[in-house]
Motif scaffolding. Structure first.
Motif, mmCIF file in Angstrom:
data_model
loop_
_atom_site.group_PDB
_atom_site.id
_atom_site.type_symbol
_atom_site.label_atom_id
_atom_site.label_comp_id
_atom_site.label_asym_id
_atom_site.label_seq_id
_atom_site.Cartn_x
_atom_site.Cartn_y
_atom_site.Cartn_z
ATOM 1 N N ALA A 1 0.857 15.611 2.589
ATOM 2 C CA ALA A 1 1.111 16.669 1.594
ATOM 3 C C ALA A 1 0.697 16.265 0.182
ATOM 4 N N CYS A 2 -0.171 15.266 0.086
ATOM 5 C CA CYS A 2 -0.614 14.793 -1.231
ATOM 6 C C CYS A 2 -2.107 15.002 -1.434
ATOM 7 N N GLY A 3 -2.643 16.086 -0.940
ATOM 8 C CA GLY A 3 -4.069 16.342 -1.090
ATOM 9 C C GLY A 3 -4.590 17.118 0.098
ATOM 10 N N PRO A 4 -5.907 17.257 0.194
ATOM 11 C CA PRO A 4 -6.473 18.076 1.272
ATOM 12 C C PRO A 4 -6.299 17.485 2.667
ATOM 13 N N THR A 5 -6.054 16.187 2.755
ATOM 14 C CA THR A 5 -5.836 15.547 4.055
ATOM 15 C C THR A 5 -4.706 14.525 3.901
ATOM 16 N N PRO A 6 -4.081 14.150 5.032
ATOM 17 C CA PRO A 6 -3.218 12.972 4.957
ATOM 18 C C PRO A 6 -4.092 11.786 4.565
ATOM 19 N N VAL A 7 -3.508 10.800 3.892
ATOM 20 C CA VAL A 7 -4.378 9.799 3.282
ATOM 21 C C VAL A 7 -3.746 8.404 3.329
ATOM 22 N N ARG A 8 -4.572 7.393 3.579
ATOM 23 C CA ARG A 8 -4.120 5.996 3.489
ATOM 24 C C ARG A 8 -4.000 5.604 2.020
ATOM 25 N N ALA A 9 -2.942 4.843 1.708
ATOM 26 C CA ALA A 9 -2.753 4.382 0.333
ATOM 27 C C ALA A 9 -3.230 2.941 0.247
ATOM 28 N N ARG A 10 -4.555 2.776 0.195
ATOM 29 C CA ARG A 10 -5.123 1.427 0.266
ATOM 30 C C ARG A 10 -4.857 0.621 -0.990
ATOM 31 N N SER A 11 -4.727 1.286 -2.124
ATOM 32 C CA SER A 11 -4.422 0.540 -3.361
ATOM 33 C C SER A 11 -3.039 -0.090 -3.265
ATOM 34 N N VAL A 12 -2.116 0.647 -2.664
ATOM 35 C CA VAL A 12 -0.753 0.128 -2.478
ATOM 36 C C VAL A 12 -0.791 -1.054 -1.509
ATOM 37 N N GLU A 13 -1.527 -0.879 -0.424
ATOM 38 C CA GLU A 13 -1.628 -1.944 0.581
ATOM 39 C C GLU A 13 -2.217 -3.216 -0.045
ATOM 40 N N ASP A 14 -3.314 -3.036 -0.814
ATOM 41 C CA ASP A 14 -3.980 -4.197 -1.409
ATOM 42 C C ASP A 14 -3.059 -4.935 -2.372
ATOM 43 N N ALA A 15 -2.223 -4.159 -3.078
ATOM 44 C CA ALA A 15 -1.339 -4.775 -4.069
ATOM 45 C C ALA A 15 -0.222 -5.586 -3.411
ATOM 46 N N LEU A 16 0.020 -5.343 -2.131
ATOM 47 C CA LEU A 16 1.117 -6.038 -1.452
ATOM 48 C C LEU A 16 0.656 -7.159 -0.525
ATOM 49 N N ALA A 17 -0.604 -7.082 -0.097
ATOM 50 C CA ALA A 17 -1.083 -8.043 0.900
ATOM 51 C C ALA A 17 -0.881 -9.465 0.394
ATOM 52 N N GLY A 18 -0.198 -10.288 1.173
ATOM 53 C CA GLY A 18 0.008 -11.684 0.831
ATOM 54 C C GLY A 18 1.085 -11.927 -0.208
#
Lengths: 147, 135, 286
Positions: C217-234
């Motif tokens: 519900a945050c745009g035209p398609t469901p979407v992966r939040a890769r910026s969030v993922e990258d900020a947490l990895a490791g």
């Protein structure tokens, strides 16, 4: 519903003007437009296919160039179309303004779109998005055509 | 039957079973709740052709002759309705609930019945009636 | 005006009908979305092809490697499946939270994915779980990662000659935590204003070994939040780090105004609910 779009076309204003006021030529830049044929002075008949997932709108209607002022770089277009299969009408007036930006031209389109009947069931967010996509592709195509 | 007939059309218009009501027509309000092979469904969303060869239960089928179902009886005793338009759907939804869980908790009742709207807002009476029918 | 209704018994028959009727054909499984669009007058196909009698498209199976959900499995079947619950309890809860039991009894997962409404519940959770769909055509089968399935509102990358036949969810690495949260300011059966699915796994030292976040519900398609993922990895996911990562969701989403919230409000809520989802995973690992 009022929509406004701005796009930069990398060509001088006189060339952009010639293209956008040549309705059949400009229409070729609107994705989904089928043959546009003249039906009188400054008047044309045409058809636009808009696809949204499984929903296909075929808008048949008239397009007219209602005002042109080359010195000011302003033109107005009126479109009246209906989809006879789904039932619904779209009436749009578009005011075009061309503004010199160095060697390029900024194209500003302000539209007032009135939608009646079933097409309106889509809701404004979806219609606005579709209009944005059409306008973006239109501007890109104009730029490509004039390149 | 025309392929685009919905179950609600077939029930009300073709078969004259007008106990099932049509409210919102978009599967939200629950007025058209029916059971198809025991499963709770919205008759306004279900193509009629989908129920070919299956058992459809509407509010007309809850009583046995003159004997009301325990839920119907409890709705009357506990004031489980006011204007009554949502009642056939409420009864069908509650019937499905008690068929699946013999003794649902208050939360389970509320969660299950959440999809059946009562514009008179008589929800307490409806919940009371379901609990009375369990007793 | 009506349509001819067809009920093929095999995928091959369905593909045949699709080839014969081309753009004049429309596929249905549970037919919830179709019935609404037909009633609104937005769809006028001459032929409707119902998939519900195709035995091979139903059912749910599980192996050590993956969970396979047939395209015509209903939301309710998935919600009640012991295999699904063993695979991932958050997946069970996602399906249990869709609309009402009436809709869940009728609507299918294949239909849900093919309909591609950006506010549906299963897509973000399935994206966070790394699911893919199987699409069959006369040319054979191919798989499409859920990340690549959704193209636009109501639009998928499925070709017009393909049938979505199954959804495959890979086994989760041991120790993976998963959650699905949705913000429902109006009623419990409504579409969400924003929804967030997340999975996370930790190293023995408490660092994030693996994280996936997806929003609906945050745009035209469901979407992966890769910026969030990258900020947490490791990273060691303390509260400050999670707040920082959640704020980055802004770069991943493209919400537009709808009846459940303005674009700006959705941006705010996407951050808030992403943070809540991530915190719940970190707090739940004990």
């Amino acid at each position: 519903m009022k929509l406004s779009h701005t796009a930069l076309v990398r060509a001088p204003r006189s060339r952009v003007w010639k293209l956008v006021t040549d309705v059949p030529a400009a229409a070729r830049c609107v994705p989904g437009v089928a043959a546009v044929t003249p039906s009188g002075t400054g008047k044309y008949k045409g058809s636009l296919l808009v696809q949204l997932g499984p929903v296909r709108l075929v808008l048949d209607g008239d397009v007219a160039l209602t005002a042109t002022d080359e010195a000011a770089g302003k033109a107005s277009v009126r479109a009246d179309a209906k989809d006879s299969r789904l039932g619904g009408t779209v009436r749009a007036t578009m005011d075009l303004a061309l503004v010199d930006k160095g060697e390029d031209t900024e194209l500003r389109i302000t539209s007032d779109v009135r939608i009646a009947g079933r097409i309106g069931e889509f809701g404004q967010p979806v219609i606005q998005r579709k209009a944005d996509q059409l306008m973006t592709q239109f501007a890109e195509c104009l730029a490509r055509t004039l390149a | 039957m025309r392929a685009d007939r919905r179950l609600i059309d077939a029930l009300r218009d073709d078969l004259g079973c007008i106990g099932t009501k049509e409210g919102c027509s978009i599967g939200v309000c629950g007025a058209c709740s029916v059971l198809v092979d025991g499963k709770l469904l919205s008759a306004c969303l279900m193509p009629a052709v989908f129920v070919s060869g299956r058992a459809v239960t509407t509010v007309e089928g809850l009583a046995r002759g003159d004997e009301l179902s325990p839920l119907q009886d409890a709705f009357i005793r506990e004031g489980g309705f006011q204007c009554g338009i949502c009642t056939p759907g409420q009864l069908i939804a509650a019937t499905a609930l008690l068929a699946e869980r013999r003794r649902p908790s208050d939360d389970e009742i509320r969660e299950w019945m959440m999809g059946n709207l009562c514009r008179c807002t008589g929800y307490h009476g409806i919940t009371r009636a379901i609990k009375a029918a369990m007793a | 005006m009506t349509y001819d209704y067809h009920e093929p018994e095999t995928v091959a028959e369905a593909l045949d009908l699709m080839a014969r009727h081309g753009e004049d054909a429309h596929l249905v499984a549970g037919a919830t979305a179709f019935t609404l669009l037909w009633r609104q007058g937005l769809l006028r196909p001459g032929h409707v092809i119902g998939l519900r009698r195709i035995v091979g498209l139903g059912g749910i199976t599980a192996t050590d490697k993956e969970l396979v959900i047939g395209a015509t499995a209903t939301h309710r079947e998935i919600e009640r499946s012991a295999d699904v619950a063993r695979h991932c309890p958050a997946l069970t809860r996602t399906f249990a939270s869709v609309a009402t039991v009436r809709i869940r009894n009728q609507a299918t997962l294949g239909g849900n994915l093919a309909h591609a409404d950006p506010a549906q519940d299963p897509p973000p959770m399935l994206m966070a779980l790394g699911a893919e769909v199987v699409a069959a055509s006369a040319a054979g089968e191919r798989t499409i990662a859920l990340d690549d399935l959704f193209v636009d509102v109501f639009t998928t990358s499925l070709r017009s000659d393909e049938v979505l036949t199954a959804i495959r969810v890979p086994a989760l690495a041991p120790g993976t935590h998963a959650t699905y949260l949705k913000f429902l300011p109006q009623t419990a059966d409504d579409y969400a204003t924003v929804s967030v699915a997340a999975t996370m796994r930790f190293t023995d030292d408490g660092e994030v070994a693996d994280v996936r976040v997806a929003l609906g519900a945050c745009g035209p398609t469901p979407v992966r939040a890769r910026s969030v993922e990258d900020a947490l990895a490791g990273a060691v996911p303390d509260a400050a780090r999670i707040a920082d990562a959640a704020a980055r969701v802004d770069a991943d989403i493209a919400p537009f105004d709808d009846v459940r919230g303005s674009a700006g409000y959705k941006r705010d809520m996407a951050r808030v609910w992403t943070e809540r989802a991530l915190l719940s995973l970190v707090e739940g690992r004990a």
